[in-house]
Design an enzyme around this catalytic site. Structure first.
Site, mmCIF file in Angstrom:
data_model
loop_
_atom_site.group_PDB
_atom_site.id
_atom_site.type_symbol
_atom_site.label_atom_id
_atom_site.label_comp_id
_atom_site.label_asym_id
_atom_site.label_seq_id
_atom_site.Cartn_x
_atom_site.Cartn_y
_atom_site.Cartn_z
ATOM 1 N N LYS A 81 0.846 -1.203 0.000
ATOM 2 C CA LYS A 81 0.000 0.000 0.000
ATOM 3 C C LYS A 81 0.883 1.255 0.000
ATOM 4 O O LYS A 81 1.952 1.267 0.628
ATOM 5 C CB LYS A 81 -0.913 -0.027 1.231
ATOM 6 C CG LYS A 81 -2.020 1.020 1.246
ATOM 7 C CD LYS A 81 -2.915 0.834 2.468
ATOM 8 C CE LYS A 81 -4.035 1.857 2.554
ATOM 9 N NZ LYS A 81 -4.898 1.648 3.731
ATOM 10 N N SER A 156 -9.861 1.583 2.938
ATOM 11 C CA SER A 156 -9.039 2.368 2.041
ATOM 12 C C SER A 156 -8.036 1.547 1.230
ATOM 13 O O SER A 156 -7.577 2.012 0.202
ATOM 14 C CB SER A 156 -8.275 3.417 2.834
ATOM 15 O OG SER A 156 -7.371 2.794 3.725
ATOM 16 N N SER A 180 -9.877 -0.710 7.076
ATOM 17 C CA SER A 180 -9.383 -0.461 5.721
ATOM 18 C C SER A 180 -8.757 -1.658 5.022
ATOM 19 O O SER A 180 -8.493 -1.599 3.823
ATOM 20 C CB SER A 180 -8.362 0.676 5.735
ATOM 21 O OG SER A 180 -9.025 1.903 5.806
#
Lengths: 484, 484, 102
Positions: A81, A156, A180
Site C-alpha cells: 500500500k 481504504s 481499511s
C-alpha cells in the site's frame, strides 16, 4: 506448473523451494497480468506504480537461491500500500501533498520481509491518507472491483485488495485504522487480516489515527497471511507501542477444531441495518459453524451502536495532528505562490489535500479545540474505554465475535462519494476491533444474488491471531473441498 | 502610590544527554546545519518518537533537587501549533501527567532566606532554529539540529517580589542543574531560557488592583533579565497612571525584550492566544517511575551546592571562594572529597584541584566527568611532595604526565628517575658522612681492598633510601678516596 | 450550529481554506456529522476515569547512545527545497521563537 498469476504466496513458495519455477518467471507473470489489465477499457487501477526494476530484483533472488544465501521468502512478490514506506521508493498515500516524496528509509514490516528476500513489486492505490471506505478518494482515481468494475473495491486499501483478487499479486500489505483492510477484502472476495494493535510495528507506516493504525495483510489464502505475520511481527525498538509477541510458529496454519467453541454474534451488527443479502450469507456461515460443532449465540452489545461516532472523533483528532507536518516546508508539495508563511501553509494544504482529508482535519481540530474537547474527544475516549472493557469481557466467555464485515454488499462507484456520513456508516462492523485493539479477519463467505462478494468477520482476543487465522484456514479448506 | 511587584518564572533548561529526546541523533549545540537530523526529528511521514531513558532520569534528578514530588507514572501529550521550526506541527510535551510537581527553591534575599514554590517540572522537546539573513531573498532558513533536544520546563508560582529575587531564583535553578551535571545552563547559547510573568499589585483606596500580566521573553543574560523586569515595572506603572487597565481588561500579553533598546515590545496580544489542542501522545506509552529508581536518584542528588559550600568551609577549612568553585559541580566536589580523604591538608588538595586539575581540563576541553585520573593519585602525589622526594615544581610535571597516561605518581617518579639525587653538593655530603662513619672500610680500600668500595656504596644507598644516583655517587666516592 | 466564527477559527488552526460556495456545503456536511456524534451522549461516562494505560518501566526505554543521522545528500533526495544546507521558508517577520538575526 500451471499458471502462476492467481497462485498464493504459499503455493509459489513451495514451487520456488522445489525449483519448479524461478522468481523471474513469477514476477514476470504478475507483471504481465498487470500490463494486460492496464490495456482494458476500464483498468482496475490497483497499482499506482509497478516497480520497473522488479524483474532485476527477481534475477538477483534467483541467484541468491542458487548460492544458498536466500531468505525464506526469497523472490516472492508482494504488493505494498502506498502509505507503507520502502526505502528509495516513492510514497504518496494517494495524495497530491506527497507529490515527489521519496522515502529515505523503509518501514520495519517491509524491512523484515525484505530481509527474508521478499520483493515489493509495486505500490497500491488507496483513499488519500487511508481516509475512506471505497478507494475513491485517491488522487490517482478510484480502483475498480475486479468482480464488477462498476463497483467500488472498498477502502481504504482498495488497490491492495484489487491486485490480489485479480491475480496481479499473490498477497498485499494494506493498513487499517477502522477496517481499511477487512472492508476491501470483503468487497473483493479475499481474506483480509488486521493484527492486534502492537503485533506489527507502525514504524514507516504513514500515520493516520496513531492509536488504531496497524498494517494488515490481504490474500486469497490464510496461510499467506500467517507467513507474512510470522516474519514481520514482534517488538521494534523504533516503535514503543509494538509488543514483544512471538508469532514465528504461526505458519503453516493447522485447521481449527471449532467443536464446542462459543461464538458471539452482536445483535447490533446482525439485525436491523444489515442488508438482507448480507444477512443470508451470515445465516449460512452460522450453519457452517454449527455443523463444525461451534455454538453461535446472539448477544446484545449496545455500545456497538456508538462506535462510528467514537471513531470519527478519535481518528480525525489524531489525524489533524498527524497531518500537520504536511506544511510545504521540508518535503512533498510546496506552493510558494503566496507572500508569506501563512500563505505557504494554507495554499500548500488547500491544494494538496482532497475534500475528505480536509473534512477530517477540520473535524479533528474541532473536537480537540477549547470548549469542545470534553464534549467530543474526552467523551469518545471514555466510551472507548467502556467498549474495550465490554468486548474483553465478552471475549472471556466467547471464542470469537462474528459479524458481517460490512453491513452492505459492494456498491456502485460514486454512490456515496458526496455523502460522508453514509460513507462513514459503512464502517460500523469493522471499527470496534480497531477501537478495542483486537485482531480481526474478514473471510470471503459467499456472494449476493448478483455475484458480488460478501465477507464475514471474526474478531478474537488480544494477540489471539493464531486462533483467528486457524479458523479462517478451516473455512478455506472447506472451500477448497468444494463444500461451499 | 503603594504597589507590589509580582513575578513568576518559566525556566527552560536544555539537557546534556548524548542523544535527543525522542531519537538517537546527537544532542549538541551548533554544528553544520541539518547534519544531526533523522526521520524522527525531521518529522518525516511514518516516523515515531522513542523516549530517551536518560531524559527521564535527569528530570527525576532535577525534580528531587527542587524538592518536588515525583509522579509514579508520567505521560506525554501533543501541543499542536504550526511553525517552520516545529517539523511535526506539534511539540511533544507534558500536560496533565508531568514528571514532577510541587517543589520549592530557597533563595537569599536582603531579608534572609525565602522559599519560591515550584508548580511543576515537565519534559518536552526543543524546536529547530529559524535563521534570518539579510540576504534580500525574502526567506528565512530553518536548521533542525536543535530540534528534539530534551528540555525541562520548570514553572514557579508568582512568588518573587522584585527583579532581584527573580534573578536569584533563576541563578539558583542554574546552580542546581549545573551541579547535577544535567545542563550547562548557558543563557547566551540558549541552554537556559527564562520567560517571566510580571505584573503589579497596586493598592489604592483600600483596594488592590492587578495590572495586566506581561510574559517577557528573549532575556539572554541575567543582566538582560534584571533590566527587562525593571523596565516592565516602570512601563506598567506609567500605563496604570495613564489607562488604569487591569488584568481582567486585557489578560496576558506576550512582550519581547530588546537588549539594544532596553525595552520590551508586544509580540502577541491576547485575542491571538493560541489553542494548542493538547491530547495524549498516542505514539508513546506512559513511563513508570518506581520508588526504587526515585530512591536511587535521591541518593545521586545528595547534598546540594548551598549546603555543600557551608560544609566545605567548616569541615575542611576551605576559603569561601574555593568552596564555591568545588561545590558548583557534583562530580567536582566528589572528586575533591575523594582526594582529600585521609590527607591532612585539604586546603592544599583543594587548591591543587582548582588550579592544576581545572587548568588541565580547560586546556584539554574536558569535563570533570570525563577526567579518568583517580583522585587517590592526587593524594599520593601530594604525599610524595610532602616527603620531600620531589619538589612541587616537579610535581606539576608528574601531574601533567599522569593526567594524560593514567599512570600512578610512583611509577612516573621512578620511570623519570625524578627521585634520584644527582646533585653533586648533596651527594658529597652523603659521601663524607659515610666515609666518616666507616673509617675501617676507607682504610681497607686505601690498602687495596677494592671490594670495600661496594660496602661504602651500600651505606650511601642506605642513607639516601636508594635515591642516590649510583654513577655520580661512585665517582665522588672514588674521588674522595683518592682513586680518581 | 457552526457559525462563521467557529468555522473560520477551526479552518485557521487547520491551515486550510474552503472558498465561497463550497463553504456552505462543507459546513452542512460537518454539521451533519457532528450531530450524529450525539449518539455518544446517551452513554453514561460519569465515573469513567481515563487511565493512561499500561506504562513502560524506565529500564526498558531507549538507552542514550548516538546513532547515525542523515547525510546532507540523503536530505536532498526528499527535500522539497534545500538551499545551502537549510530548509528555506518565506521570511518570518516577527519571530517569537528565539530565532537568530544575522
Amino acid at each position: 506448473m500451471g499458471q502462476i498469476a492467481g497462485k498464493s504466496l504459499t503455493e509459489l513458495k513451495r514451487l520456488l523451494d522445489r525449483g519448479e519455477v524461478s522468481a523471474l518467471e513469477i514476477i514476470t507473470s504478475f507483471k504481465e497480468q498487470y500490463e494486460s489489465d492496464r490495456k482494458k477499457p476500464v483498468p482496475l487501477n490497483g497499482y499506482i506504480e509497478f516497480f520497473s526494476d522488479a524483474e532485476e530484483l527477481a534475477v538477483k533472488a534467483d541467484e541468491a537461491r542458487k548460492t544458498g544465501t536466500s531468505g525464506i521468502l526469497e523472490g516472492l512478490p508482494i504488493a505494498v500500500k502506498d502509505n507503507i514506506l520502502i526505502s528509495s521508493r516513492k510514497a504518496t498515500c494517494g495524495s497530491a501533498i506527497l507529490q515527489g516524496f521519496t522515502a529515505p528509509y523503509s518501514s520495519t514490516v517491509v524491512e523484515r520481509l525484505m530481509n527474508e528476500g521478499i520483493i515489493p513489486v509495486g505500490r497500491t492505490n488507496m483513499d488519500e491518507f487511508a481516509m475512506g471506505s471505497t478507494c475513491e478518494y485517491s488522487v490517482y482515481g478510484s480502483s475498480k472491483n475486479p468482480v464488477n468494475r462498476e463497483y467500488v473495491t472498498g477502502g481504504s486499501s482498495g488497490g491492495s485488495a484489487a491486485v490480489v483478487a485479480s491475480g496481479q499479486a499473490p498477497c498485499a500489505l494494506g493498513s487499517e485504522t477502522g477496517g481499511s483492510v477487512r472492508l476491501p477484502a470483503s468487497f473483493c472476495g479475499t481474506y483480509g487480516f488486521k493484527p492486534t494493535y502492537g503485533s506489527l510495528s507502525r514504524y514507516g507506516l504513514v500515520a493516520f489515527g496513531s492509536s488504531m493504525d496497524q498494517i494488515g495483510v490481504i490474500s486469497g489464502d490464510p496461510d499467506d497471511i500467517a507467513l507474512v505475520i510470522s516474519v514481520a511481527s514482534g517488538f521494534d525498538s523504533n516503535d514503543f507501542t509494538s509488543e514483544d509477541v512471538d508469532f514465528s510458529a504461526l505458519f503453516p496454519l493447522k485447521r481449527m477444531r471449532l467443536k464446542g467453541k462459543k461464538i458471539a454474534i452482536p445483535e447490533e451488527l446482525s439485525g436491523e441495518g444489515i442488508d438482507k443479502e448480507v444477512g443470508i450469507v451470515l445465516e449460512r456461515f452460522c450453519s457452517w459453524l454449527r455443523s463444525e460443532g461451534a455454538v453461535p449465540e446472539r448477544v446484545s452489545m449496545p455500545l456497538l451502536k456508538t462506535t462510528v461516532a467514537m471513531y470519527y472523533i478519535i481518528a480525525p483528532a489524531e489525524a489533524s495532528s498527524n497531518l500537520a507536518r504536511y506544511d510545504g516546508v521540508r518535503y512533498g508539495l510546496r506552493d510558494i505562490t503566496g507572500n508569506n508563511l501563512e500563505d505557504l501553509y494554507v495554499n500548500t494544504r488547500t491544494k494538496g489535500f482532497g475534500d475528505e482529508v480536509k473534512r477530517r482535519i477540520f473535524l479533528g481540530n474541532y473536537v480537540l479545540s477549547a470548549g469542545y474537547y470534553d464534549a467530543y474527544y474526552k467523551k469518545a475516549m471514555q466510551v472507548r474505554y467502556l467498549l474495550k472493557k465490554e468486548l474483553n469481557r465478552i471475549l472471556e466467555e466467547y471464542e470469537y465475535i462474528l459479524s458481517p464485515t460490512s453491513p452492505v454488499p459492494p456498491f456502485k462507484l460514486g454512490s456515496k462519494i458526496d455523502n460522508p456520513l453514509s460513507m462513514y456508516l459503512t464502517d460500523i462492523c469493522t471499527i470496534f476491533a480497531n477501537l478495542a485493539l483486537l485482531p480481526a479477519v474478514s473471510i470471503p463467505a459467499g456472494t449476493t444474488s448478483d455475484g458480488l462478494p460478501v465477507g464475514m468477520q471474526l474478531t478474537g482476543r488480544m494477540f489471539g491471531e493464531k486462533g483467528l487465522l486457524r479458523a479462517a484456514k478451516t473455512w478455506f479448506l472447506k472451500g477448497r473441498r468444494g463444500e461451499i | 502610590m503603594k504597589y507590589e511587584v509580582v513575578i513568576g518564572c518559566e525556566v527552560h533548561v536544555q539537557l546534556l544527554t548524548k542523544t535527543k529526546a525522542f531519537c538517537s541523533c546527537e544532542n549538541r549545540f551548533g554544528g553544520i546545519p541539518n547534519t544531526r537530523v533523522c526521520p524522527v526529528c525531521l518529522g518525516l511521514p511514518g516516523a515515531l518518537p522513542v523516549v530517551n531513558q536518560k531524559m527521564i532520569e535527569d528530570a527525576v534528578l532535577a525534580g528531587l533537587a527542587l524538592n518536588c514530588k515525583v509522579a509514579s507514572v508520567t505521560g506525554f501529550d501533543r501541543k499542536n501549533y504550526m511553525y517552520p521550526d516545529l517539523p511535526k506541527g506539534y511539540q511533544i510535551s507534558q500536560y496533565d501527567m508531568p514528571v514532577c510537581t510541587g517543589g520549592k527553591l530557597d533563595i537569599e534575599t536582603g531579608d534572609g532566606k525565602k522559599s519560591i514554590r515550584i508548580i511543576r517540572l515537565h519534559m518536552e522537546e526543543d524546536a529547530g532554529k529559524n535563521l534570518h539573513l539579510e540576504d534580500g531573498s525574502g526567506l528565512s532558513y530553518v536548521d533542525f539540529n536543535r530540534c528534539g533536544t530534551p528540555l525541562l520546563e520548570i514553572v514557579s508560582e508568582p512568588d518573587m517580589r522584585s527583579p532581584l529575587e527573580a534573578v536569584s531564583y533563576v541563578q539558583g535553578i542554574r546552580e542546581i542543574m549545573k551541579y547535577l551535571g544535567i545542563s550547562d545552563c548557558n543563557m547566551e547559547e540558549g541552554s537556559l531560557r527564562c520567560d517571566a510573568n510580571i505584573n503589579l499589585w497596586i493598592y489604592e483606596d483600600d483596594k488592590r488592583y492587578e495590572t495586566p500580566i506581561s510574559e517577557v521573553k528573549n532575556m539572554n543574560s541575567f543582566k538582560a533579565m534584571r533590566n527587562a523586569l525593571k523596565y516592565e515595572i516602570k512601563r506598567q506603572l506609567a500605563e496604570w497612571g495613564e489607562k488604569r487597565l487591569t488584568l481582567t481588561d486585557t489578560g496576558k500579553v506576550t512582550r519581547g525584550y530588546n537588549d539594544r533598546t532596553g525595552e520590551t515590545v508586544v509580540q502577541r496580544e491576547k485575542e491571538e492566544e493560541a489553542d494548542y489542542r493538547y491530547f495524549p501522545e498516542p505514539d508513546l506509552k506512559p513511563v513508570v517511575i518506581t520508588k526504587d529508581l526515585e530512591a536511587e536518584m535521591g541518593k545521586r542528588v545528595g547534598e546540594l551546592p548551598a549546603a555543600k559550600r557551608k560544609r566545605f568551609v567548616s569541615q575542611y577549612g576551605l576559603k569561601k571562594g574555593a568552596a564555591s568553585v568545588l561545590a558548583a559541580s557534583k562530580a567536582l566536589s566528589d572528586y575533591f572529597e575523594a582526594a582529600a580523604k585521609g590527607y591532612r591538608e585539604p586546603v592544599k588538595i583543594a587548591s591543587w584541584i582548582i588550579t592544576e586539575v581545572g587548568g588541565y581540563l580547560n586546556t584539554e576541553g574536558l569535563t570533570i566527568e570525563e577526567f579518568s585520573l583517580p583522585p587517590e593519585n592526587i593524594t599520593k602525589l601530594m604525599e610524595i611532595v610532602d616527603s620531600g622526594i620531589i619538589s612541587s615544581k616537579i610535581a606539576k610535571k608528574v601531574f601533567a604526565r599522569m593526567a594524560g597516561s593514567g599512570e600512578s605518581p610512583d611509577t612516573i617518579v621512578k620511570k623519570l628517575k625524578l627521585n634520584q639525587i644527582t646533585d653533586r653538593d648533596k651527594l658529597e655530603g652523603f659521601v663524607a658522612e659515610v666515609m666518616k662513619e666507616n673509617p675501617q672500610s676507607v682504610a681497607d680500600f686505601r690498602k687495596g681492598k677494592d671490594h670495600a668500595i661496594k660496602f661504602l656504596m651500600g651505606r650511601i644507598m642506605k642513607l639516601t633510601k636508594g635515591r642516590a644516583n649510583p654513577q655520580v655517587a661512585a665517582a665522588i666516592l672514588r674521588e674522595k678516596l683518592g682513586d680518581g | 450550529m457552526i457559525d462563521d466564527k467557529v468555522l473560520d477559527s477551526v479552518l485557521y488552526m487547520s491551515k486550510l481554506q474552503v472558498s465561497g460556495e463550497e463553504k456552505e456545503k462543507f459546513r452542512k456536511q460537518i454539521e451533519e456529522i457532528l450531530s450524529y456524534f450525539k449518539v455518544l451522549t446517551g452513554v453514561d461516562t460519569e465515573n469513567v476515569e481515563l487511565s493512561a494505560g499500561e506504562g513502560i518501566p524506565i529500564e526498558d526505554l531507549r538507552v542514550d547512545e548516538i546513532k547515525d543521522s542523515f547525510s546532507l545528500a540523503i536530505i536532498k533526495t526528499f527535500a522539497a527545497d534545500f538551499q545551502d544546507g537549510y530548509f528555506p521558508v518565506p521570511r518570518i517577520l516577527e519571530d517569537a521563537s528565539g530565532g537568530e538575526d544575522k
